[in-house]
Design an enzyme around this catalytic site. Structure first.
Site, PDB file in Angstrom:
ATOM      1  N   TYR A 242       0.848  -1.187   0.000  1.00  4.13           N
ATOM      2  CA  TYR A 242       0.000   0.000   0.000  1.00  4.13           C
ATOM      3  C   TYR A 242       0.897   1.256   0.000  1.00  4.13           C
ATOM      4  CZ  TYR A 242      -3.655   3.305   1.259  1.00  4.13           C
ATOM      5  OH  TYR A 242      -4.512   4.365   1.267  1.00  4.13           O
TER       6      TYR A 242
ATOM      7  N   GLU B 149       9.986   7.910  21.180  1.00  5.18           N
ATOM      8  CA  GLU B 149       8.893   7.014  21.572  1.00  5.18           C
ATOM      9  C   GLU B 149       8.812   5.839  20.606  1.00  5.18           C
ATOM     10  OE1 GLU B 149       5.265   9.283  21.618  1.00  5.18           O
ATOM     11  OE2 GLU B 149       6.131  10.875  22.841  1.00  5.18           O
TER      12      GLU B 149
ATOM     13  N   LYS C 156       6.643   3.564  17.926  1.00  3.41           N
ATOM     14  CA  LYS C 156       5.492   3.742  17.018  1.00  3.41           C
ATOM     15  C   LYS C 156       4.694   2.444  17.081  1.00  3.41           C
ATOM     16  CE  LYS C 156       4.207   5.385  12.465  1.00  3.41           C
ATOM     17  NZ  LYS C 156       3.202   4.351  12.199  1.00  3.41           N
TER      18      LYS C 156
ATOM     19  N   LYS D 158      10.165  13.416  18.860  1.00  7.33           N
ATOM     20  CA  LYS D 158       9.436  14.683  19.025  1.00  7.33           C
ATOM     21  C   LYS D 158      10.324  15.676  19.752  1.00  7.33           C
ATOM     22  CE  LYS D 158       5.039  12.263  19.501  1.00  7.33           C
ATOM     23  NZ  LYS D 158       4.061  11.722  20.452  1.00  7.33           N
TER      24      LYS D 158
ATOM     25  N   CYS E 285       9.752 -40.922   0.622  1.00  5.60           N
ATOM     26  CA  CYS E 285      10.799 -39.915   0.865  1.00  5.60           C
ATOM     27  C   CYS E 285      11.378 -39.436  -0.470  1.00  5.60           C
ATOM     28  CB  CYS E 285      11.888 -40.538   1.733  1.00  5.60           C
ATOM     29  SG  CYS E 285      13.347 -39.496   1.902  1.00  5.60           S
TER      30      CYS E 285
HETATM   31  N1  5U1 Z   1       4.361   7.279  19.891  1.00  4.58           N
HETATM   32  C1  5U1 Z   1       3.650   8.005  19.021  1.00  4.58           C
HETATM   33  N2  5U1 Z   1       2.968   7.495  18.008  1.00  4.58           N
HETATM   34  N3  5U1 Z   1       2.398   8.531  17.388  1.00  4.58           N
HETATM   35  C2  5U1 Z   1       1.597   8.541  16.281  1.00  4.58           C
HETATM   36  N4  5U1 Z   1       3.507   9.314  19.057  1.00  4.58           N
HETATM   37  C3  5U1 Z   1       2.732   9.682  18.023  1.00  4.58           C
HETATM   38  N5  5U1 Z   1       2.302  10.886  17.606  1.00  4.58           N
HETATM   39  C4  5U1 Z   1       1.514  10.924  16.527  1.00  4.58           C
HETATM   40  C5  5U1 Z   1       1.137   9.756  15.850  1.00  4.58           C
HETATM   41  C6  5U1 Z   1       0.266   9.827  14.666  1.00  4.58           C
HETATM   42  O1  5U1 Z   1       1.059  12.101  16.057  1.00  4.58           O
HETATM   43  C7  5U1 Z   1       1.426  13.315  16.724  1.00  4.58           C
HETATM   44  C8  5U1 Z   1       2.820  13.717  16.377  1.00  4.58           C
HETATM   45  C9  5U1 Z   1       0.450  14.326  16.274  1.00  4.58           C
END
Ligand code: 5U1
Length: 697
Positions: free
Chosen positions: A48, A131, A133, A315, A433
């Site tokens: 995708y 962090e 994902k 972030k 076999c």
């Molecule tokens: N750990 C994390 N996953 N995640 C997904 N933080 C995080 N922040 C997101 C998303 C879509 O969006 C913000 C940056 C707005």
């Protein structure tokens, strides 16, 4: 439109970008619907993503082709009619996602942040929160005066679906918060399913399907299962599908007396204090080096986590800097997601081969058109056995989804049925076999087929030779794994009997084989020709015939020929032998090539004392239990054990009141102490000699 139609059309030539863009939009719309609305994706995410990126590239190169309804202009999926729609008070943003190598991606992000913030080289490193994902479903939880009043999916980012009833069933999500929270608090994060819960759910689903339940299906992956559960119209069913939650952000926050936090990490810690799960891996790191380190640590930990992640998120920590950086369309500039290589990909099955392992296990293996997945090119995926191949219904010509996670061997997750060629035959395990032509059998209650060729099967030859030479079988000192591999690979040993025809010059040509070792090995082979019947039977490596069973067979029948012709009924009379073992022995000796190997070994001079079958009770040391301890002078402990057992004694590993004798050699320890404390008679080498003479000292 079916998936088949979508893929049947060849991609237009590169000079027709308008046509290709239209086709891609149509394909992405179809697959977006399958994924977001139906929770039943037909293609892996990576496929995708590839289509999506191709469309993005065309639109970037030809802005005139961009249309308002292009999937690239939308963050998420559509809203299901069956759920009430929720307009998000603060839009649910998306995140810029890059599939990058660990350092270049992190460095590029850090450089971008420094540029956007007008930082000079001499300025200190930017602080980030790193962090995980999570591979789940984004969720917004709205609390009013501390009470959960609404849970909504992202939907298109502006409007989501009201899934409050289902989300209330998630034990990790607090229904009420302590009194000191802002009047309105929207917590954002990811609903996901742990891998163990996913496996258990699929087990339950399989049981339901097997019991004839209609409309049930198994789930492709935990994310798919989580999305299905959240979108259940019947929250009772949702409750049956255990979900979890991690918080990572905020939506609307109002009614707080003063600013509550100055950094993203402080906000996460406050959420944690209020009772929301925050992943313990979340870390504050400095600059690009900190991001790279986090990426590497998480890539290594990824497969040990109890849930799936598909990357990491970086972030900017300082909220003032976040504000300064702002947004581009629906993505904040202060955050980026770096995805790991896809663990699932799509490819085709070119053949299903059957491989024979060292133990004779027959394994069907799907031969795949090469596909890059989980960071390597995969061309094979095990189908484990016939039952598994049938359960997944994998056929030659099929398009399949292949998964490779970490170092785990690649596996076929599922078949894309829409793309199956019309006459693809179902897989059936062969009856013989593929290597040696011996019968292939599947024992009752077992999933695996096995070659019954044993000694004769070249695929099993190394294992057979290694077992034959084992200390507790023919005891050929100096014939280790590596040498067995060389002897078999070089064609010097094709049958066990070939071992006894090896010459000094054959051995001297092997790697790392000094002449002295070669001479010693030839001596050891010569010595091993004087066997016992029990050792010889054990050495044949008959399936299910371990050392104890071989001894019982030798004791019961006395002669090899008697064992070789014994019926299953006759074999069942032997202590320790049940129907599976009896069948295995009979099958082994029924194969002409196994009888030929036995004869060749006899012809090579392997011999043993044969006697009449003796009832165990008639043996000279019947009824005695002996424990051996310490170093004996006259013989090794294994030899003493064999000799005592051949005379009917039982040799035990620990001393008790029931022990008849303890034979103690030099440096005997606690067993000797225990014998003395219990008053068990203790024998030395001379006493052992008397015992072996059939006399009770
Ligand atoms: N750990 C994390 N996953 N995640 C997904 N933080 C995080 N922040 C997101 C998303 C879509 O969006 C913000 C940056 C707005």
């Amino acid at each position: 439109m079916s998936t088949l139609d979508l893929f049947a059309e060849p991609a237009p030539a590169p000079e027709a970008p308008a046509a290709r863009a239209a086709q891609l939009r149509q394909q992405l719309q179809h697959h977006g619907h399958c994924y977001y609305v139906l929770d039943a994706p037909e293609i892996p995410d990576a496929e995708y993503d590839r289509l999506f990126r191709e469309l993005q590239a065309i639109e970037a190169a030809h802005p005139e082709l961009l249309t308002a309804d292009s999937p690239t202009q939308r963050v998420g999926g559509q809203v299901l009619d069956a759920f009430a729609q929720v307009r998000h008070a603060v839009p649910m943003l998306s995140i810029r996602t890059e599939t990058d190598t660990e350092s270049s991606g992190a460095e590029a992000f850090d450089a971008r942040m420094r540029r956007e913030l007008n930082l000079a080289e001499a300025d200190p490193a930017v602080q980030y929160v790193a962090e995980l994902k999570f591979d789940g479903l984004a969720m917004s939880l709205r609390y009013e005066n501390g009470v959960l009043v609404q849970a909504a999916t992202r939907g298109d980012g502006e409007t989501g679906e009201d899934v409050t009833a289902n989300v209330r069933t998630i034990g990790q999500i607090p229904l009420r918060l302590s009194a000191d929270v802002p009047a309105v608090l929207e917590v954002r994060g990811e609903v996901y399913m742990r891998r163990d819960n996913f496996e258990a759910l699929n087990d339950r689903q399989r049981a339901r399907i097997a019991a004839g339940a209609k409309g049930e299906k198994t789930f492709v992956n935990p994310r798919n299962a989580a999305a299905g559960a959240v979108r259940q119209l019947d929250s009772g069913i949702a409750a049956d599908r255990p979900l979890s939650f991690f918080a990572y952000g905020l939506g609307e926050v109002s009614g707080a007396a003063q600013p509550l936090w100055a950094r993203h990490f402080d906000m996460l810690m406050q959420l944690k204090a209020w009772g929301f799960p925050v992943a313990e891996q979340t870390a504050v790191v400095e600059g690009a080096a900190g991001l790279v380190g986090f990426h590497q640590r998480m890539a290594a930990e990824r497969d040990q986590l109890p849930y799936d992640i598909d990357g990491v998120v970086y972030k900017v920590n300082d909220l003032t800097l976040q504000q300064q950086l702002g947004f581009v369309t629906r993505e904040p500039r202060w955050a980026v997601a770096h995805k790991y290589p896809a663990q699932e990909e799509m490819t085709t099955v070119q053949a299903i081969d059957v491989q024979v392992g060292r133990t004779g296990k027959l394994t069907p293996v799907a031969k795949l058109a090469p596909v890059f997945v989980g960071g390597v090119t995969v061309t094979n995926a095990t189908l484990h056995n016939e039952l598994e191949a049938r359960r997944k219904d994998v056929r030659v010509g099929d398009t399949v989804i292949v998964r490779r996670a970490g170092d785990v061997i690649p596996e076929v997750v599922s078949v894309v049925l829409d793309r199956r060629p019309p006459d693809a035959p179902q897989f059936t395990m062969m009856s013989h076999c593929p290597v040696c032509g011996s019968l292939a059998e599947r024992e009752e209650g077992e999933a695996d087929h096995r070659c019954t060729g044993g000694l004769f099967c070249s695929a099993q030859r190394k294992q057979a030779v290694w077992h034959f030479a084992h200390r507790r079988a023919m005891d050929v000192d100096g014939l280790g794994d590596k040498l067995v591999d060389q002897l078999v690979d070089s064609g010097q040993v094709n049958t066990l009997a070939d071992l006894y025809h090896l010459k000094l010059e054959n051995l001297a040509s092997m790697d790392r084989m000094a002449e002295k070792s070669a001479v010693n090995l030839l001596d050891a082979l010569e010595k091993s020709k004087q066997a016992t019947l029990a050792r010889f039977v054990f050495a044949l490596g008959i399936r299910h015939v371990g050392e104890a069973t071989a001894k019982e067979l030798a004791r019961h029948f006395g002669q090899l020929d008697a064992i070789m012709v014994a019926s299953e009924d006759a074999l069942l009379q032997v202590a320790d032998v049940g129907p599976i073992v009896a069948h295995s022995i009979r099958t082994f000796f029924d194969q002409a090539h196994n009888r030929e190997v036995v004869q060749a070994l006899r012809d090579a001079g392997v011999t043993w004392a044969e006697g009449d079958a003796l009832a165990p009770t008639e043996m000279p040391l019947a009824g005695l239990t002996v424990v051996l301890t310490g170093t004996l002078q006259s013989m090794g402990r294994d030899e003493a054990k064999d000799k005592l057992e051949a005379l009917g004694a039982k040799v035990a590993g620990s001393v008790s009141k029931k022990t008849s004798y303890v034979v103690a050699g030099a440096e005997a320890g606690s067993k000797l102490d225990k014998a003395q404390s219990l008053g068990v008679p203790v024998l030395d080498d001379a006493g052992l000699a008397l015992l072996l003479n059939g006399e009770k000292p």
